[in-house]
Design a protein around this motif. Sequence first.
Motif, PDB file in Angstrom:
ATOM      1  N   ASN A  60       0.809  -1.210   0.000  1.00 21.94           N
ATOM      2  CA  ASN A  60       0.000   0.000   0.000  1.00 21.94           C
ATOM      3  C   ASN A  60       0.848   1.269   0.000  1.00 21.94           C
ATOM      4  O   ASN A  60       0.570   2.219  -0.717  1.00 21.94           O
ATOM      5  N   ARG A  63       2.385   1.828  -3.358  1.00 23.83           N
ATOM      6  CA  ARG A  63       1.387   2.236  -4.351  1.00 23.83           C
ATOM      7  C   ARG A  63       1.041   3.718  -4.200  1.00 23.83           C
ATOM      8  O   ARG A  63       1.009   4.468  -5.179  1.00 23.83           O
ATOM      9  N   THR A 171      -8.188  -1.729 -14.310  1.00 24.21           N
ATOM     10  CA  THR A 171      -7.871  -1.566 -12.890  1.00 24.21           C
ATOM     11  C   THR A 171      -6.737  -2.491 -12.457  1.00 24.21           C
ATOM     12  O   THR A 171      -6.137  -2.284 -11.406  1.00 24.21           O
ATOM     13  N   ARG A 175      -3.835  -2.256  -9.300  1.00 23.60           N
ATOM     14  CA  ARG A 175      -4.096  -3.121  -8.147  1.00 23.60           C
ATOM     15  C   ARG A 175      -3.203  -4.348  -8.066  1.00 23.60           C
ATOM     16  O   ARG A 175      -3.029  -4.905  -6.989  1.00 23.60           O
ATOM     17  N   ASP A 176      -2.641  -4.735  -9.207  1.00 23.36           N
ATOM     18  CA  ASP A 176      -1.842  -5.965  -9.209  1.00 23.36           C
ATOM     19  C   ASP A 176      -0.367  -5.666  -8.976  1.00 23.36           C
ATOM     20  O   ASP A 176       0.058  -4.522  -8.898  1.00 23.36           O
ATOM     21  N   PRO A 182       4.102  -3.485  -6.589  1.00 23.47           N
ATOM     22  CA  PRO A 182       2.978  -3.024  -7.409  1.00 23.47           C
ATOM     23  C   PRO A 182       3.451  -2.521  -8.772  1.00 23.47           C
ATOM     24  O   PRO A 182       4.505  -1.897  -8.870  1.00 23.47           O
ATOM     25  N   SER A 249      -7.413   3.738 -11.935  1.00 26.85           N
ATOM     26  CA  SER A 249      -7.052   2.328 -11.993  1.00 26.85           C
ATOM     27  C   SER A 249      -6.887   1.750 -10.586  1.00 26.85           C
ATOM     28  O   SER A 249      -7.218   0.603 -10.318  1.00 26.85           O
ATOM     29  N   ARG A 250      -6.406   2.547  -9.673  1.00 28.83           N
ATOM     30  CA  ARG A 250      -6.209   2.061  -8.324  1.00 28.83           C
ATOM     31  C   ARG A 250      -7.528   1.980  -7.544  1.00 28.83           C
ATOM     32  O   ARG A 250      -7.811   1.017  -6.850  1.00 28.83           O
ATOM     33  N   GLY A 252     -10.508   1.856  -8.816  1.00 30.35           N
ATOM     34  CA  GLY A 252     -11.517   1.024  -9.469  1.00 30.35           C
ATOM     35  C   GLY A 252     -12.747   1.808  -9.863  1.00 30.35           C
ATOM     36  O   GLY A 252     -13.711   1.253 -10.396  1.00 30.35           O
TER      37      GLY A 252
END
Lengths: 344, 504
Positions: A60, A63, A171, A175-176, A182, A249-250, A252
Motif C-alpha cells: 500500500n 502504491r 484496474t 491493483r496488481d 505493485p 485504476s487504483r 476502481g
Amino acid sequence: MVQSKVDENVRQRAHTDSVGNALWSVLRRSDTSVVLAALILFVLFSFSNSSFLTPFNLFNVSRTAALYVFVALGQAMVIVIGGMNLSLGAIGGLTVVVAGWCMDTMGWSPWIGVPAAMLAGTLCGMFNGFIIIKSRLNSFIVTLASLFIFTGLVQGISQGFPYSNIPKDFTMLGRDDFFGVPYLFIFAVIVLIALGYMFKFRVVGRRILATGGNLEAARLSGIRTDNIVFLSHTLSGVFAATAGLLWVSRMGSAQPSTGTDWLIISFAVAIIGGTALNGGEFSALGILASAIMLTLIKNGLIMLNVNVYFEQTFLGVIVLLAVSVESIRMSLDSRTKRTQTDTP
Amino acid sequence: MLQIRHITKSFPGVRALSDVSVDFTPGEVHAIVGENGAGKSTLIKIICGIYAPDAGEVVLDNEPITLHAYKDALDRKINLVSQEIQVIPKSTVAENIMLDKLDRYLSRGRIDWRRINQDAARYAEMVDLPVPVTELVAGLSTAQKQLIMIARALSSDARILIMDEPTSALTRHETDNLLQLLRRIKSEGVTVLFVSHKLEEVLAVADQVSVLRDGNLIGTRPIAGLTKEQIVQMMIGRDARTLDLGKLDVSAGRAALEAHGISQAGRFHDVGFALHRGEILGFYGLVGSGRTELAQILIGEARKDGGDVFIDGKPARIHSMADSLFKYRMGYVSENRKEKGLILSAPIRTNIAVTVWNRLCDRFGSIQLAAETATARQFMQALEIRATGPHQMVSSLSGGNQQKVSIAKWLAAQCDILIIDEPTIGVDIGAKEYIHQLIWNLAQREGKSIILISSDMPEIINVARRILVFKDFKIVGEVRNNGEDGARVRGYEEISQEIGQFLA
C-alpha cells in the motif's frame, strides 16, 4: 559568525583533496537530506510498529508513493522552469472524468478511454503553456484562471457523480503486482529513471534546466525558451493525466473529486524532493524519496490514530519546513555569491 | 567634516578600493571621477553605509562612525541622490518629495496635504521643477523625476549631499540650473559629493576633485588650474591611451553583415551600416542612444518594422537568437552578463556548452558528458579562465572571468560574427586589457567579424578602427582610424575630439 564559518568552509573546500570534494558535493546536493530522512523514517517505523513491515502495508505504501510521484512530477515539470501549475489537480480531475465518461457512460474499451483521457490532460497543459507564452503573463495567474475553467468542466460533465463501471483489465494496473511490487511503483521508477536521464543527457532536458536557471540568458544563448515553456506545461499536463488515470485504476472507479488535494501534495513532494523553487534543478531520486517519506508520514499518522481530518495541516507544516530548509540552504550557498552580485 | 581614512574593500576576484583616504570639507563641491569600475560607486556606498569596508574608517567631525545601513547615514544627515530613479509613480510630486517625512505632517491623525504641498513647492522651486506639485509623477519625464529626487534630498536638510551622476538624464538647461543650485547649497555650508562622468560639469562646479583608477586614489586636487586633459590623464593613466594593438587590414574584406534601411517605429529610421570580414566595428554612444537596441534587432530579439539584413551578401531572416546562432553563426555577448549572459546557478561547463549541446551528442542523441567537459576545459584554457575546474559555479567567479565565460560560449559555437556589448563593465584592469587583446586576436588571427558596443571611450578607440557614433537612435557619424596597411594612423586625442564633435 555564521558568515565566517561559511567562508571557512569555502576556503577549505578549495584546498581539500578530491575525496573531500566528492563528499562535499554529496552533502551539498539538494536531495541528500530527503533520502536520509526517508531512510530514517523507514527504519523507525519498522522498529516501532509490527504491522509496518507486513507485505500488505508495504504494498500500500509503495502504491501511494507511486501515485504521489506522478502528481509531483506534474508540478516539478513547471517548477523546474521557475513556474507553477495551480490547475494540476483540476487537470487530473478532468482526465478522470473523461476516462469515466468514455468507459462507463459510453461503455468504450480502455483502449479508447485511456488515450482520450490522456489527450484531454495533455491539451489542458498545452492550453496553459500557450496562454503563458502568448500573453506573457506569469504561470501563477494563468493557471489560477485555468484551475477554475477545468474545475468547471469536471463538475459540468460529471454533475458530481462518480463513474463506477470501470473495466477490470484497466484496474489491474493499479491493483496488481509483480512479485509483490505493485505495477504502479515499477512504472513510477521507470518514469523517474527516464526523466533523470533526460535532464542529464538529453539536449531538451538540459535546455529546460537552463531556461529555469535564467530564462533571459537561455534565450540569448540561442534556446527557444517559448518552446521550452510550452513543453514544460505540456509535460505537466501529461503527468497530471497519468496520475489521474492511475488513480482511477487504483480506486476502481472514476471520482470527480480526484485531484482536489493534489495542489499541496504536488508542491510538498516536488519541493522536498529537491526541485529548486526558482527553477533549474531537478532530482529524480529526491522526488522518489520525498514521495516515500510523505507516504510514510501519512501512514504513521494513521497508525498513531491521529485524526485524518487534520492531514492537510500536517502537509502544510511539512511544506513550510521544507521551504525554510531550502531557503537556508540557498542562503548558505549564496553567502559566497552574494558579494559577487554586488560587485560594482 | 567628513573624512574617509584608509578604506579598503574587496569583492571576490576584484579589489574595488584599496587604501583610499579623502577629506571632504564643508562648503565645498567635491567631485569624484573615474572610469567605469574605478571604485566610485563602492566608495559612495561605503559612505552611505550600504557596504561595510574591509578596512579603514569613515570619520564624521573627528569621530569614527560605523554605519550598518543607509538609514544610519540618513540619521547623520548624509543623503544620497542615486543614479537610479526611485520615485512612486502613482503619487503626486509633493508626496514624492516629502516621502520620508510624511509623518511630520500629521495633525489629529490626518495628513495635512495643504502644508505638504506648500513645503514641497518650495523645494520644487529650488530645483526648477516646471510642474505643479499636485501632479502625478507617472507622466513626468526622466529628467523631471531626477529633479524630484534631488528635491527630496534637499528637503531633508542634508549636511552631506552625495549626487551620483545626477545629470545623466538632464537637458543642458536643467543641468545648468542644477549646477547653479549646487553652488547655492554649498554656500550654506553643505558638503556636496559630485560623482560624474562629465568633466565639463566637474570643472564648472567643483572645488576639489578626487580621481580614482582601479580602486586606487590617484589624487585629490583643487580644481583651480586643472585642465580637462589633466583629469583625463589621471583617470585613465598614460598607457591606456597610447596602447596600440597593431595592424588590422580589412581592405580586402567582403561585408560579413550589412544592414540597410533598418526602421523601428518611434526609434530607428532608415539606419544602415556594413561590417567587413575580420573587422572590429565600434558602436559608440551613451546608454539608450540606440547601440544595443540596433544589436537587438540584428539578432532577432527585437522586431524591426522595415529594412533588410544581409549576411555574407545573402538576405537573412532572423527572428530569434536561435536563428541568429544556428542559421547564421552570429553570436551576441550581452551587456549585463549576470542578468542576461550567464546562468549563475549553473557550472562553467553548462554555461560554455549551452550553445553546442546538440553537437556533443553521440549517435543516440545523448550528450557526452566527457565531451562537454572537454569543450569547457578547452575554452577555459584558451581564455585563461581562472577557476578550480569546469564544475565550478559561475556565480563564484570574478567579474572578468565571468565575462570570459560569456564570450567562451560563442567561441565554442564557432560564430563568425560576434556582437560584443559592453564587455568590460565591472572587470578589473588586468582582465580588461586581456579582453581587449582577445577581441583583437579574434578579428586579426581568426578572421571573425566583430561589432564592439561600448560607452568607454578609450576602449572603443583602442580596439575599434572604425567607429559609428550613435545618438538618439541615429548613426550621427563615422570615425575612421585605419591607414593603408591597417595600422592606426591617428592618436587618441584626435579621435576622441572627432567623436565629441559628432555628439555635440
